[in-house]
Write a protein that holds these residues in place. Structure first.
Motif, PDB file in Angstrom:
ATOM      1  N   HIS A  79       0.848  -1.196   0.000  1.00 31.51           N
ATOM      2  CA  HIS A  79       0.000   0.000   0.000  1.00 31.51           C
ATOM      3  C   HIS A  79       0.886   1.248   0.000  1.00 31.51           C
ATOM      4  O   HIS A  79       2.029   1.218   0.462  1.00 31.51           O
ATOM      5  CB  HIS A  79      -0.949  -0.001   1.224  1.00 31.51           C
ATOM      6  CG  HIS A  79      -1.935   1.113   1.142  1.00 31.51           C
ATOM      7  ND1 HIS A  79      -1.744   2.319   1.792  1.00 31.51           N
ATOM      8  CD2 HIS A  79      -3.100   1.229   0.453  1.00 31.51           C
ATOM      9  CE1 HIS A  79      -2.767   3.120   1.505  1.00 31.51           C
ATOM     10  NE2 HIS A  79      -3.608   2.481   0.698  1.00 31.51           N
ATOM     11  N   TYR A  84       1.028   3.650   1.865  1.00 28.90           N
ATOM     12  CA  TYR A  84       1.461   4.130   3.182  1.00 28.90           C
ATOM     13  C   TYR A  84       2.613   3.298   3.758  1.00 28.90           C
ATOM     14  O   TYR A  84       3.033   3.552   4.897  1.00 28.90           O
ATOM     15  CB  TYR A  84       0.318   4.069   4.201  1.00 28.90           C
ATOM     16  CG  TYR A  84      -0.910   4.898   3.908  1.00 28.90           C
ATOM     17  CD1 TYR A  84      -0.868   6.030   3.107  1.00 28.90           C
ATOM     18  CD2 TYR A  84      -2.131   4.560   4.486  1.00 28.90           C
ATOM     19  CE1 TYR A  84      -2.022   6.774   2.873  1.00 28.90           C
ATOM     20  CE2 TYR A  84      -3.275   5.304   4.262  1.00 28.90           C
ATOM     21  CZ  TYR A  84      -3.215   6.407   3.450  1.00 28.90           C
ATOM     22  OH  TYR A  84      -4.354   7.137   3.235  1.00 28.90           O
ATOM     23  N   TYR A  98     -17.298   0.371   2.750  1.00 30.59           N
ATOM     24  CA  TYR A  98     -15.933   0.712   2.337  1.00 30.59           C
ATOM     25  C   TYR A  98     -15.081  -0.552   2.405  1.00 30.59           C
ATOM     26  O   TYR A  98     -15.341  -1.439   3.235  1.00 30.59           O
ATOM     27  CB  TYR A  98     -15.437   1.754   3.342  1.00 30.59           C
ATOM     28  CG  TYR A  98     -14.201   2.536   2.967  1.00 30.59           C
ATOM     29  CD1 TYR A  98     -13.867   2.799   1.649  1.00 30.59           C
ATOM     30  CD2 TYR A  98     -13.378   3.048   3.976  1.00 30.59           C
ATOM     31  CE1 TYR A  98     -12.744   3.544   1.348  1.00 30.59           C
ATOM     32  CE2 TYR A  98     -12.254   3.801   3.679  1.00 30.59           C
ATOM     33  CZ  TYR A  98     -11.950   4.037   2.359  1.00 30.59           C
ATOM     34  OH  TYR A  98     -10.834   4.766   2.064  1.00 30.59           O
ATOM     35  N   ASN A 117     -12.378  -0.845   3.698  1.00 32.16           N
ATOM     36  CA  ASN A 117     -11.782  -0.937   5.043  1.00 32.16           C
ATOM     37  C   ASN A 117     -12.784  -1.575   6.007  1.00 32.16           C
ATOM     38  O   ASN A 117     -13.320  -0.935   6.908  1.00 32.16           O
ATOM     39  CB  ASN A 117     -11.415   0.457   5.582  1.00 32.16           C
ATOM     40  CG  ASN A 117     -10.336   1.136   4.772  1.00 32.16           C
ATOM     41  OD1 ASN A 117     -10.337   1.065   3.559  1.00 32.16           O
ATOM     42  ND2 ASN A 117      -9.421   1.790   5.451  1.00 32.16           N
ATOM     43  N   SER A 153     -12.124   4.411  -1.732  1.00 36.21           N
ATOM     44  CA  SER A 153     -12.177   5.876  -1.791  1.00 36.21           C
ATOM     45  C   SER A 153     -12.180   6.353  -3.241  1.00 36.21           C
ATOM     46  O   SER A 153     -12.638   7.446  -3.530  1.00 36.21           O
ATOM     47  CB  SER A 153     -11.006   6.476  -1.025  1.00 36.21           C
ATOM     48  OG  SER A 153      -9.793   5.971  -1.518  1.00 36.21           O
ATOM     49  N   HIS A 163      -7.494  13.238   1.284  1.00 35.20           N
ATOM     50  CA  HIS A 163      -8.124  11.912   1.269  1.00 35.20           C
ATOM     51  C   HIS A 163      -9.530  12.056   1.863  1.00 35.20           C
ATOM     52  O   HIS A 163      -9.704  12.762   2.859  1.00 35.20           O
ATOM     53  CB  HIS A 163      -7.286  10.915   2.089  1.00 35.20           C
ATOM     54  CG  HIS A 163      -7.669   9.505   1.810  1.00 35.20           C
ATOM     55  ND1 HIS A 163      -8.729   8.902   2.438  1.00 35.20           N
ATOM     56  CD2 HIS A 163      -7.166   8.599   0.944  1.00 35.20           C
ATOM     57  CE1 HIS A 163      -8.847   7.661   1.968  1.00 35.20           C
ATOM     58  NE2 HIS A 163      -7.907   7.456   1.060  1.00 35.20           N
ATOM     59  N   GLU A 181     -11.243  10.340   3.779  1.00 33.40           N
ATOM     60  CA  GLU A 181     -11.431   9.933   5.177  1.00 33.40           C
ATOM     61  C   GLU A 181     -11.132  11.074   6.153  1.00 33.40           C
ATOM     62  O   GLU A 181     -11.321  10.930   7.358  1.00 33.40           O
ATOM     63  CB  GLU A 181     -10.499   8.768   5.528  1.00 33.40           C
ATOM     64  CG  GLU A 181     -10.946   7.443   4.976  1.00 33.40           C
ATOM     65  CD  GLU A 181      -9.878   6.376   5.135  1.00 33.40           C
ATOM     66  OE1 GLU A 181      -9.079   6.451   6.081  1.00 33.40           O
ATOM     67  OE2 GLU A 181      -9.839   5.479   4.295  1.00 33.40           O
ATOM     68  N   SER A 224      -8.476   9.290  -3.686  1.00 34.10           N
ATOM     69  CA  SER A 224      -7.835   8.138  -3.054  1.00 34.10           C
ATOM     70  C   SER A 224      -6.319   8.359  -3.098  1.00 34.10           C
ATOM     71  O   SER A 224      -5.846   9.284  -3.773  1.00 34.10           O
ATOM     72  CB  SER A 224      -8.170   6.865  -3.833  1.00 34.10           C
ATOM     73  OG  SER A 224      -7.444   6.858  -5.051  1.00 34.10           O
TER      74      SER A 224
HETATM   75  P1  13P Z   1      -6.804   4.218  -0.400  1.00 37.22           P
HETATM   76  O1  13P Z   1      -7.685   3.185  -0.990  1.00 37.22           O
HETATM   77  O2  13P Z   1      -7.139   5.604  -0.876  1.00 37.22           O
HETATM   78  O3  13P Z   1      -5.365   3.897  -0.628  1.00 37.22           O
HETATM   79  O4  13P Z   1      -7.060   4.296   1.168  1.00 37.22           O
HETATM   80  C1  13P Z   1      -6.843   3.206   2.016  1.00 37.22           C
HETATM   81  C2  13P Z   1      -6.726   3.595   3.411  1.00 37.22           C
HETATM   82  O5  13P Z   1      -6.607   2.785   4.311  1.00 37.22           O
HETATM   83  C3  13P Z   1      -6.763   4.998   3.718  1.00 37.22           C
HETATM   84  O6  13P Z   1      -6.499   5.177   5.051  1.00 37.22           O
END
Ligand code: 13P
Ligand code: SF4
Length: 318
Positions: free
Chosen positions: A27, A29, A115, A117, A132, A202, A204, A229
Motif C-alpha cells: 500500500h 502508506y 468501504y 476498510n 475511496s 483523502h 477519510e 484516493s
Molecule cells: P486508499 O484506498 O485511498 O489507498 O485508502 C486506504 C486507506 O486505508 C486509507 O487510510
C-alpha cells in the motif's frame, strides 16, 4: 531475525520472492524500504485489481489485515501472506457484525454499501463494496429511490452524499483515527505557510467537513483542491502544473510523491498523520514472511463467497 544491512536485506528479499514465486503488493502508506522492493505499490482498489490478475501463486501483502483478506477473497486459490498479523485498522474496527445486522434489520429495504476498510465478515453482509476512488460511482449506480446504508466511514460518507446529492443515505459514525486527527487548524496553518500550493485530501479526513460546499466545486479559498484516493492523489500531483502541494493523508504517501516528482515540493497537512498499523510491516518481517511462509491470511469459504459478490459488484462498476 537480526537487523542487518538494508541493501543486503533488500537483495535477499528480491532473490527469495523470485525463487519462491511470490508477488509483493504494497500500500502507498508502507515504509519506503517496502515500497522499494514491492512489485506493485498502490491504493486499495489498484491492489485488489493486481491481486486478481497476478500470475504468482503467493501474494505477500504489505498493508493491513483487511487488505490481505480482500486479496484472499478475490484470489481464493492463492496463498496470501502478511508480514504482521497484528496490522489492523481503526476504521475497520469501528463496526461489528452484530451492529451491522441490527442496522440492516432497522432498514430492511436498504442497500448496504461498505468501504473496503472492513473485515471479511462485514463484507459478507454487504450488497456493494467500494473504495475511496470509486465510492461516488458505486452510489450513483444504485437506483435513486433506494435507501442506502453507508459504512463505516462518516467523512467519506458525507462527502459521497454531498457529491451525489443523495438524501436517502444513512451513514455509520465510524472514523479512521489517523485521518480524523488531521484538523482544520493543521490544514489552515500549512496552507498559510504555502500560499501558492494545491491541496489534495483523502476523503477519510475530518478536515473536509467544514469545507464540503467549497470542495464539491473544486476550490477552497481560491485554491485548487481535490478529494482523492491515495493513487488518485499520486496521479493528480503528477499531472498538475503546480509546484507545491499540501497533502492531507497518511505521511507514507510522500515518499512515492517525491520520488516520482523530484522537481515538486510536498508537505503533509499534519506531520502526526502516521498509521501505526501500516508501519508495523518492516523489511525484516517481509524477509521472515518469505523464509517461513508466514503469516497466512485465511477467510472461511462461506464468508469469502458472500463477500466476493460485493467486491465483484464494485469491480464491475469501477
Ligand atoms: P486508499 O484506498 O485511498 O489507498 O485508502 C486506504 C486507506 O486505508 C486509507 O487510510
Ligand atoms: Fe485504517 Fe486509517 Fe490506517 Fe488507513 S490510515 S489503514 S483507514 S487506521
Amino acid at each position: 531475525m537480526l537487523v542487518q544491512d538494508t541493501s543486503k536485506l533488500k537483495e535477499d528479499i528480491l532473490r527469495l520472492k523470485k525463487e519462491k514465486d511470490v508477488v509483493i503488493l504494497a500500500h502507498n502508506y508502507q515504509i519506503p524500504g517496502i515500497q522499494d522492493i514491492a512489485d506493485f505499490t498502490g491504493d486499495s482498489l489498484g491492489l485488489s485489481r493486481q491481486a486478481a490478475k497476478v500470475d504468482q501463486k503467493t501474494i505477500l501483502f504489505c498493508g493491513v489485515h483487511f487488505m490481505a483478506e480482500t486479496a484472499k477473497i478475490i484470489s481464493p486459490q492463492k496463498k496470501v501472506l502478511i508480514p504482521d498479523l497484528e496490522a489492523g485498522c481503526s476504521l475497520s474496527d469501528s463496526i461489528t457484525l452484530d451492529e451491522l445486522k441490527n442496522w440492516k434489520k432497522q432498514h430492511p429495504n436498504a442497500i448496504a454499501v461498505g468501504y473496503v476498510n472492513t473485515t471479511a465478515e462485514i463484507k459478507s453482509e454487504l450488497d456493494y463494496c467500494c473504495t475511496s476512488s470509486n465510492a461516488v460511482n458505486v452510489v450513483n449506480a444504485i437506483p435513486k429511490d433506494k435507501e442506502i446504508l453507508f459504512l463505516p466511514d462518516m467523512f467519506l460518507g458525507s462527502y459521497v452524499a454531498k457529491v451525489t446529492g443523495r438524501k436517502n443515505m444513512h451513514i455509520w459514525a465510524g472514523e479512521c483515527h489517523v485521518h480524523a486527527g488531521i484538523t482544520p487548524d493543521d490544514v489552515t496553518k500549512k496552507l498559510d505557510s504555502m500560499k501558492d500550493s494545491e491541496f489534495v485530501i483523502h476523503p477519510e479526513c475530518s478536515c473536509t467537513t467544514p469545507m464540503l460546499y467549497d470542495l464539491a466545486s473544486g476550490s477552497f479559498n481560491d485554491r485548487n483542491v481535490s478529494i482523492l484516493s491515495t493513487e488518485g492523489m499520486l496521479n493528480k500531483v503528477k499531472d498538475s502544473k503546480a509546484k507545491n502541494f499540501v497533502v492531507a493523508t497518511e505521511t507514507g504517501i510522500l515518499y512515492r510523491m517525491q520520488k516520482e516528482n523530484p522537481d515538486k515540493t510536498f508537505v503533509p497537512a499534519s506531520d502526526k498523520a502516521e498509521c501505526q498499523h501500516m508501519k508495523m510491516n518492516t523489511l525484516e518481517k517481509v524477509y521472515d514472511s518469505l523464509v517461513q511462509d508466514k503469516y497466512e491470511v485465511t477467510v472461511p469459504k462461506n464468508i469469502a463467497d458472500k463477500a466476493r459478490l460485493a467486491i465483484d459488484r464494485m469491480l464491475a462498476i469501477s
